[in-house]
Design an enzyme around this catalytic site. Structure first.
Site, PDB file in Angstrom:
ATOM      1  N   CYS A 140      26.502  25.098  -1.108  1.00  0.00           N
ATOM      2  CA  CYS A 140      25.781  24.914  -2.383  1.00  0.00           C
ATOM      3  C   CYS A 140      25.825  23.474  -2.913  1.00  0.00           C
ATOM      4  CB  CYS A 140      26.311  25.893  -3.419  1.00  0.00           C
ATOM      5  SG  CYS A 140      28.065  26.226  -3.275  1.00  0.00           S
ATOM      6  N   HIS A 199      26.791  23.396 -10.052  1.00  0.00           N
ATOM      7  CA  HIS A 199      27.697  22.386  -9.528  1.00  0.00           C
ATOM      8  C   HIS A 199      27.179  21.017  -9.941  1.00  0.00           C
ATOM      9  CE1 HIS A 199      29.572  25.568  -7.483  1.00  0.00           C
ATOM     10  NE2 HIS A 199      29.166  25.370  -6.239  1.00  0.00           N
TER      11      HIS A 199
HETATM   12  N1  NAP Z   1      28.358  31.631  -4.562  1.00  0.00           N
HETATM   13  C1  NAP Z   1      27.712  30.558  -4.179  1.00  0.00           C
HETATM   14  O1  NAP Z   1      27.452  29.642  -4.972  1.00  0.00           O
HETATM   15  C2  NAP Z   1      27.264  30.422  -2.756  1.00  0.00           C
HETATM   16  C3  NAP Z   1      26.481  29.324  -2.393  1.00  0.00           C
HETATM   17  C4  NAP Z   1      26.074  29.159  -1.062  1.00  0.00           C
HETATM   18  C5  NAP Z   1      26.434  30.117  -0.138  1.00  0.00           C
HETATM   19  N2  NAP Z   1      27.195  31.176  -0.530  1.00  0.00           N
HETATM   20  C6  NAP Z   1      27.537  32.173   0.481  1.00  0.00           C
HETATM   21  O2  NAP Z   1      26.926  33.396   0.124  1.00  0.00           O
HETATM   22  C7  NAP Z   1      27.746  34.484   0.535  1.00  0.00           C
HETATM   23  C8  NAP Z   1      28.016  35.403  -0.648  1.00  0.00           C
HETATM   24  O3  NAP Z   1      28.702  34.699  -1.650  1.00  0.00           O
HETATM   25  P1  NAP Z   1      28.885  35.302  -3.113  1.00  0.00           P
HETATM   26  O4  NAP Z   1      29.339  34.165  -3.940  1.00  0.00           O
HETATM   27  O5  NAP Z   1      27.693  36.064  -3.534  1.00  0.00           O
HETATM   28  O6  NAP Z   1      30.117  36.313  -2.909  1.00  0.00           O
HETATM   29  P2  NAP Z   1      30.504  37.638  -3.729  1.00  0.00           P
HETATM   30  O7  NAP Z   1      30.004  37.565  -5.125  1.00  0.00           O
HETATM   31  O8  NAP Z   1      31.950  37.811  -3.505  1.00  0.00           O
HETATM   32  O9  NAP Z   1      29.691  38.795  -2.988  1.00  0.00           O
HETATM   33  C9  NAP Z   1      30.045  39.255  -1.714  1.00  0.00           C
HETATM   34  C10 NAP Z   1      29.070  40.337  -1.294  1.00  0.00           C
HETATM   35  O10 NAP Z   1      29.383  40.721   0.043  1.00  0.00           O
HETATM   36  C11 NAP Z   1      29.430  42.131   0.115  1.00  0.00           C
HETATM   37  N3  NAP Z   1      30.308  42.604   1.163  1.00  0.00           N
HETATM   38  C12 NAP Z   1      31.643  42.476   1.280  1.00  0.00           C
HETATM   39  N4  NAP Z   1      32.085  43.106   2.389  1.00  0.00           N
HETATM   40  C13 NAP Z   1      30.995  43.657   2.979  1.00  0.00           C
HETATM   41  C14 NAP Z   1      30.792  44.451   4.143  1.00  0.00           C
HETATM   42  N5  NAP Z   1      31.824  44.798   4.934  1.00  0.00           N
HETATM   43  N6  NAP Z   1      29.546  44.831   4.439  1.00  0.00           N
HETATM   44  C15 NAP Z   1      28.487  44.491   3.660  1.00  0.00           C
HETATM   45  N7  NAP Z   1      28.626  43.753   2.532  1.00  0.00           N
HETATM   46  C16 NAP Z   1      29.862  43.343   2.212  1.00  0.00           C
HETATM   47  C17 NAP Z   1      29.946  42.534  -1.260  1.00  0.00           C
HETATM   48  O11 NAP Z   1      29.655  43.903  -1.465  1.00  0.00           O
HETATM   49  P3  NAP Z   1      30.542  44.812  -2.452  1.00  0.00           P
HETATM   50  O12 NAP Z   1      30.179  44.401  -3.831  1.00  0.00           O
HETATM   51  O13 NAP Z   1      30.093  46.184  -2.109  1.00  0.00           O
HETATM   52  O14 NAP Z   1      31.983  44.565  -2.111  1.00  0.00           O
HETATM   53  C18 NAP Z   1      29.143  41.596  -2.145  1.00  0.00           C
HETATM   54  O15 NAP Z   1      27.847  42.105  -2.329  1.00  0.00           O
HETATM   55  C19 NAP Z   1      28.975  33.849   1.171  1.00  0.00           C
HETATM   56  O16 NAP Z   1      28.753  33.762   2.555  1.00  0.00           O
HETATM   57  C20 NAP Z   1      29.020  32.472   0.566  1.00  0.00           C
HETATM   58  O17 NAP Z   1      29.648  31.527   1.415  1.00  0.00           O
HETATM   59  C21 NAP Z   1      27.620  31.359  -1.801  1.00  0.00           C
END
Ligand code: NAP
Length: 342
Positions: free
Chosen positions: A130, A243
């Site tokens: 990000c 950010h």
């Molecule tokens: N946050 C950012 O600013 C950002 C920016 C760029 C990239 N990313 C990337 O985007 C991804 C998600 O980030 P996030 O910030 O959204 O994280 P998050 O809020 O922690 O969300 C994680 C998601 O993954 C799901 N999940 C966990 N275990 C799973 C499984 N076994 N099977 C299917 N789904 C599963 C969770 O579902 P449940 O709710 O059911 O547990 C939830 O929907 C990551 O790879 C991160 O590196 C994030």
């Protein structure tokens, strides 16, 4: 078009649902995927209410585009399955970003590469970190004026960059601190309430964190500058969203502040907000939060080198830093997806 969102209940996944709606992405059906703890929960996209499913080869089959927003391990295990089912995959995790066979994509910067790679049969595209997304847009805008020699970056990263649970921890931890109550912090190396933490990811032997290394290596890859001199410090700050980045650049040739501002403002996806005498410069709120552009301000000369420019940027990490960028990658390919036999 039937799509899948893996991680639909997460911080990025939720943002993805609202951006797909805003942009009227041509969804005719969809499948939200989550972990077992969300299985069966109802989510709505464009009026289509669907229950969260867990991942399986069977549940992935039939989706033409699948967005992976669930984390590195999930992508490592399930992206190959999704590709096997014939879907176009846009992965927001770090798993495939540095894979030389995968385009690390920011459509405004390397959109042509996305199209070319798709035409050669690639169906997997990666979205960058990000902080990398807005940085590469700014660097490409200025590189059009003069070759870049060196970049020194300090990031000020909100807690939502660490996911939905980290947002709750900041809000609840701050309330507890104000009320003088105990609170158990779990999301960061130290309590995030009222703290800036110079530690995102894990430390390597060289003292760099994995987050700092991501910004460095991903930026070099996207710009096609593997030797670009860069120094990065990544800091978690107690803000919910967006950010900020302090960017110090040294160029081969002289660039005037006015030319830099014009080039930045003319670049797709960047909005200049630079009127310090009126106290106008990019802020998390009201500028960045929930907005698409990368906001740039405080553009000025770096007096410590010959051809230096310094600036400040703000970008919504959940939108351009993740969900919006991923959707734009898919949108870039929509005409080709429709005319190909996926
Ligand atoms: N946050 C950012 O600013 C950002 C920016 C760029 C990239 N990313 C990337 O985007 C991804 C998600 O980030 P996030 O910030 O959204 O994280 P998050 O809020 O922690 O969300 C994680 C998601 O993954 C799901 N999940 C966990 N275990 C799973 C499984 N076994 N099977 C299917 N789904 C599963 C969770 O579902 P449940 O709710 O059911 O547990 C939830 O929907 C990551 O790879 C991160 O590196 C994030």
């Amino acid at each position: 078009m039937k799509i899948g969102i893996v991680g639909a209940t997460g911080a990025v996944g939720q943002e993805m649902i609202s951006i797909l709606e805003e942009r009227k992405f041509p969804v005719t059906d969809w499948v939200p995927f989550g972990s077992a703890r969300s299985e069966g929960k109802s989510l709505s996209l464009l009026g289509l209410e669907r229950k969260v499913r867990v991942l399986s080869a069977e549940s992935l089959t039939g989706c033409e585009v699948i967005f992976f927003d669930a984390g590195d391990h999930i992508s490592a295990e399930w992206v190959p399955v999704a590709l096997k089912s014939g879907a176009l995959v846009v992965d927001s995790s770090a798993t495939y970003r540095l894979d030389p066979s995968v385009v690390l994509a920011v459509p405004e910067v390397n959109g042509k590469e996305i199209l070319e790679k798709f035409k050669t049969g690639s169906r997997l595209f990666a979205g960058p970190n990000c902080t990398t997304v807005p940085l590469t847009m700014v660097l490409r805008a200025l590189e059009n004026l003069s070759p870049l020699k060196r970049a020194v970056i300090s990031t000020y990263q909100s807690v939502s960059g660490a996911g939905a649970l980290a947002i709750d921890e900041l809000i609840e931890g701050t309330s507890a601190k104000i009320a003088g109550k105990p609170f158990v912090y779990e999301q960061f190396a130290h309590p995030i309430a009222f703290n800036c933490i110079p530690h995102i990811g894990s430390f390597g032997d060289d003292g760099y964190t994995s987050e700092e290394r991501k910004v460095l290596l991903e930026t070099r890859k996207i710009l096609g500058r593997p030797e670009l001199k860069m120094a990065v410090t990544a800091i978690r700050v107690p803000t919910v969203r967006c950010h900020g980045e302090s960017v110090t650049l040294e160029f081969l040739n002289e660039i005037s502040v006015n030319d830099a501002k014009s080039a930045l403002n003319a670049f797709p996806g960047i909005q200049l907000l630079d009127s310090p005498e009126e106290k106008k410069y990019p802020l998390n709120d009201p500028h960045g939060t929930g907005k698409d552009p990368v906001f740039v301000g405080r553009v000025r000369k770096d007096p410590s080198v010959d051809h230096g420019i310094q600036l400040w940027l703000i970008s919504d990490n959940l939108r351009k830093g993740a969900a919006l960028n991923a959707i734009q990658i898919a949108e870039t390919l929509l005409p080709l997806i429709r005319s190909s036999s996926l």
